[in-house]
Design an enzyme around this catalytic site. Structure first.
Site, PDB file in Angstrom:
ATOM      1  N   TYR A 164      -5.503   5.972  -8.783  1.00 20.49           N
ATOM      2  CA  TYR A 164      -6.703   5.235  -8.376  1.00 20.49           C
ATOM      3  C   TYR A 164      -7.932   5.757  -9.109  1.00 20.49           C
ATOM      4  O   TYR A 164      -8.842   4.987  -9.454  1.00 20.49           O
ATOM      5  CB  TYR A 164      -6.908   5.348  -6.860  1.00 20.49           C
ATOM      6  N   CYS A 202       0.816  -1.215   0.000  1.00 18.51           N
ATOM      7  CA  CYS A 202       0.000   0.000   0.000  1.00 18.51           C
ATOM      8  C   CYS A 202       0.849   1.264   0.000  1.00 18.51           C
ATOM      9  O   CYS A 202       1.671   1.454   0.901  1.00 18.51           O
ATOM     10  CB  CYS A 202      -0.916  -0.017   1.236  1.00 18.51           C
TER      11      CYS A 202
END
Length: 321
Positions: free
Chosen positions: A191, A60
């Site tokens: 994203y 992440c």
């Protein structure tokens, strides 16, 4: 919305709208709580070495920044580290890397257990990084932008003697503005490309992403780091996206105008940081690829993880200083 990876975070126009951070407590020397106490009336937890545990995932980018900053500042022995598995299923982040599948300090098998211990009614997505109080098992914060800034400012008394100043007071106005642009167009922009469910939303995010990368490349053509000759928080935040670009975002998120390796200034800059102590050794390309390709089943339903790209270039000379 049909076809959305995270339907609760997808707008009617098909844009990805990241959920707000639920837990926003802060560890600070200004807390009025006694040692061992909980948050004061302003949500401020007492500053205590050894009490808090940073939960991260190697895959992440948001959690990766906290890991890098913690190390650069010399806080490794002050804040402990727990690592979740890169594969997240419907139950969320799990401690499958630990013996018997439980975090050895918190004693939980899933990060969601700490979230629900803090807020039994929580229904949002469980995210990393999370700073957890080891005395109560409660989440202090999952506010990733504030967390790393607090490591630089509120935890200063525990910094290593040679720790860098990642958030210099005199640069904060410019730093904050730059980091906001990087967040919107790059960190979250990839994203917004990958999780878009309409062509218009994707086109808008893609255009903003590469316009910002072009601008950052121009900025870095004349100086070693984003703010000049010293690494700051902004460099950490940009690095964690760039290091994932070719292995995940270029193909998986359709950010494919160019690879990072085809943008000469940004590629040299990323290699420079990768080869700086505290950066490259925290990168796990295997975890990164397995997470993105094996957990976003709306984007990659086969869950096949690509074998490429060739990563040998990361250790080649960068020529930037």
């Amino acid at each position: 919305m049909a076809g959305a990876q995270f339907s609760a975070e997808t707008s009617g126009g098909g844009s990805f709208v990241r959920q707000p951070n639920r837990f926003t407590g802060r560890v600070t020397p200004h807390s009025t709580s006694p040692a061992g106490g909980g948050p004061d009336e302003q949500g401020r937890w007492p500053l205590e070495p050894g009490r808090y545990r940073l939960i991260w995932c190697r895959a992440c980018p948001w959690a990766h920044r906290a890991r890098i900053v913690r190390g650069l500042l010399g806080l490794n022995e002050v804040i402990s580290l727990g690592t979740v598995d890169p594969i997240r299923d419907e139950r969320g982040w799990r401690f499958a890397l630990d013996p018997d599948g439980f975090d050895p300090v918190l004693g939980v098998g899933f990060l969601s257990e700490a979230y629900l211990a803090t807020d039994p009614d929580y229904t949002g997505r469980v995210t990393v990084p999370a700073l957890v109080d080891t005395l109560t098992g409660r989440v202090v914060t999952n506010d990733y932008p504030r967390l790393t800034l607090d490591l630089s400012t509120e935890w200063r008394r525990f910094h290593a003697p040679d720790a860098p100043d990642l958030y210099p007071v005199e640069l904060r106005p410019e730093l904050d503005a730059l980091m906001a642009e990087i967040h919107s167009d790059v960190n979250n922009g990839v994203y917004r490309c990958g999780f878009a469910t309409s062509q218009a939303a994707y086109d808008e995010a893609y255009t903003a992403l590469f316009a910002r990368l072009d601008a950052l490349g121009e900025r870095l053509a004349g100086q070693r780091y984003l703010m000049g000759d010293a690494i700051t928080e902004a460099d950490v935040r940009l690095f964690t996206t760039l290091v994932r670009f070719d292995v995940a975002y270029h193909g998986h998120f359709k950010c494919n105008r160019q690879k990072l390796t085809e943008m000469p200034v940004l590629w040299a800059y990323a290699r420079d940081l990768f080869q700086t102590p505290g950066f490259g050794e925290t990168v796990d390309f295997d975890h990164i690829k397995r997470h993105y390709y094996a957990t976003h089943d709306m984007i990659n339903p086969t869950r096949i993880v690509p074998l490429g790209p060739d990563l040998a270039g990361w250790t080649t000379p960068h020529g930037r200083g």
